[in-house]
Design an enzyme around this catalytic site. Structure first.
Site, PDB file in Angstrom:
ATOM      1  N   ILE A  12       0.832  -1.217   0.000  1.00 57.72           N
ATOM      2  CA  ILE A  12       0.000   0.000   0.000  1.00 57.72           C
ATOM      3  C   ILE A  12       0.863   1.263   0.000  1.00 57.72           C
ATOM      4  CG2 ILE A  12      -0.372   0.257   2.503  1.00 57.72           C
ATOM      5  CD1 ILE A  12      -2.931   0.721  -0.341  1.00 57.72           C
ATOM      6  N   ARG A  35      12.533  -2.139   6.868  1.00 60.36           N
ATOM      7  CA  ARG A  35      13.654  -3.040   7.109  1.00 60.36           C
ATOM      8  C   ARG A  35      14.285  -3.541   5.827  1.00 60.36           C
ATOM      9  NH1 ARG A  35      10.048  -7.175  10.263  1.00 60.36           N
ATOM     10  NH2 ARG A  35       9.081  -6.834   8.239  1.00 60.36           N
ATOM     11  N   LYS A  88      -5.332   1.783   7.840  1.00 60.98           N
ATOM     12  CA  LYS A  88      -6.396   0.995   8.441  1.00 60.98           C
ATOM     13  C   LYS A  88      -5.948  -0.462   8.570  1.00 60.98           C
ATOM     14  CE  LYS A  88      -7.977  -1.757   6.067  1.00 60.98           C
ATOM     15  NZ  LYS A  88      -7.658  -2.930   5.164  1.00 60.98           N
TER      16      LYS A  88
END
Ligand code: NAP
Length: 306
Positions: A12, A35, A88
């Site tokens: 996303i 990471r 979300k």
């Protein structure tokens, strides 16, 4: 321009956050923290702590990691005095989101619990059309192919990952925006693959505050045509919100809508909240999912392998 850092460079963040920030007149991408990934042209850090330490001028962060690690990251960002945009769902539990809201209040920073589907092009027109109608029933059908949309996302099958409620909560975010009063869960059924800790399918029976029945069917085993539809039957016609809130028809007649702009609208809203020194933390969609986990009947189904 508000200098922002993006945390968790996964699907996303790449598909929506990076383009929305690049096109925004309010935000300037200062750095990323991930990471295993970095974005071109900005400073990259391996984790949020390193980014916060090295970028004292940064004013805001957007957290795009899985929900299970969002609370710790949001707490660290708030403690560093940053405004926080939460993807979300805003957290893995209701209590941790409440904790964040209080921490943001005390620190005087903005906390934005975003619900991107509420910014689907048809949602506000649908809400406006429904204002003077009597709703007699609502049917939600949110059926998609998990292998297409969530390949290899182990976190989504783990506790706190929500399983099929990860997309399903988008429907519930639209539902709770469309209705003026609270929505109540009456019953739910959750189907867990025998080798997973989150449901692959779920159904819910809910009611509006006026007593109209709402049915919701969520299924991740859908192949072929995908459906993200909400049908609202009223005393004055039938409203269909399709394509996750981006297409609207009333009595079968398609309504003209602007193009899709969910993430640009989310960033405009975040900027406006920061300017107004406000937070926006609505947990009502997450509460309905929590209620389904609390009271839902459970059954085991076929093992799922990616
Ligand atoms: P994703 O592709 O798995 O990306 C999440 C990223 O977060 C990973 O790439 C990873 O990057 C980082 N991360 C940090 N801690 C992690 C951990 N413990 N386990 C796994 N990843 C970790 O997931 P996504 O689809 O972008 O979804 C992220 C959030 O956005 C979810 O809450 C989801 O509901 C929401 N969302 C997703 C979509 C969608 O279409 N995919 C749409 C709207 C909202 P590093 O390994 O580089 O740290």
């Amino acid at each position: 321009m508000i200098r922002i850092g993006l945390v968790g460079l996964g699907k996303i963040a790449r598909d929506q956050h990076l383009p929305a920030i690049a096109a925004s007149a309010d935000f300037d991408l200062a750095a990323t923290a991930s990471r295993n990934a970095c974005a071109d042209g900005v400073a990259s850090y391996g984790d949020l702590a390193a980014m916060l330490k090295a970028e004292p001028e940064m004013q805001a962060v957007a957290l795009c990691q899985p929900p299970q690690v969002r609370h710790a990251a949001a707490r660290a960002a708030i403690a560093a005095g940053k405004h926080v945009f939460l993807e979300k769902p805003p957290g893995a539990t209701l209590s941790e989101v409440e904790d964040l809201a209080q921490a943001a209040r005390q620190a005087g920073v903005t906390l934005f619990a975003s619900w991107h589907s509420r910014f689907g092009a048809g949602v506000e027109p649908a809400r406006a059309w429904l204002t003077d109608k009597a709703i007699t029933g609502i049917a939600i059908e949110w059926k998609e192919d998990v292998r297409q949309w969530h390949p290899g996302q182990d976190w989504i099958w783990q506790p706190g990952g929500l399983g099929v409620f990860d997309p399903g909560i988008n429907a519930l975010s639209i539902l709770t925006r469309l209705l003026p009063g609270p929505v109540r869960l009456e019953a739910a059924h959750l189907e867990f693959p025998s080798n997973r800790e989150a449901p692959i399918a779920a159904s819910m029976a809910l009611r509006t505050s006026d007593g109209a029945p709402i049915s919701a069917a969520f299924d991740w085993r859908q192949t072929g045509r995908q459906s993200w539809n909400i049908t609202v039957t009223t005393d004055a016609g039938v409203l269909l919100l399709a394509d996750g809130g981006n297409r609207l028809a009333i009595d079968g007649i398609a309504q003209p809508l602007p193009g899709e702009a969910e993430y640009p609208s989310l960033y405009a809203q975040f900027a406006s909240l920061i300017r107004d020194r406000r937070s926006d933390v609505d947990v009502s969609p997450l509460r309905l999912v929590a209620d389904a986990f609390l009271t839902g009947r459970r059954s085991s189904t076929d093992a799922f392998h990616d």
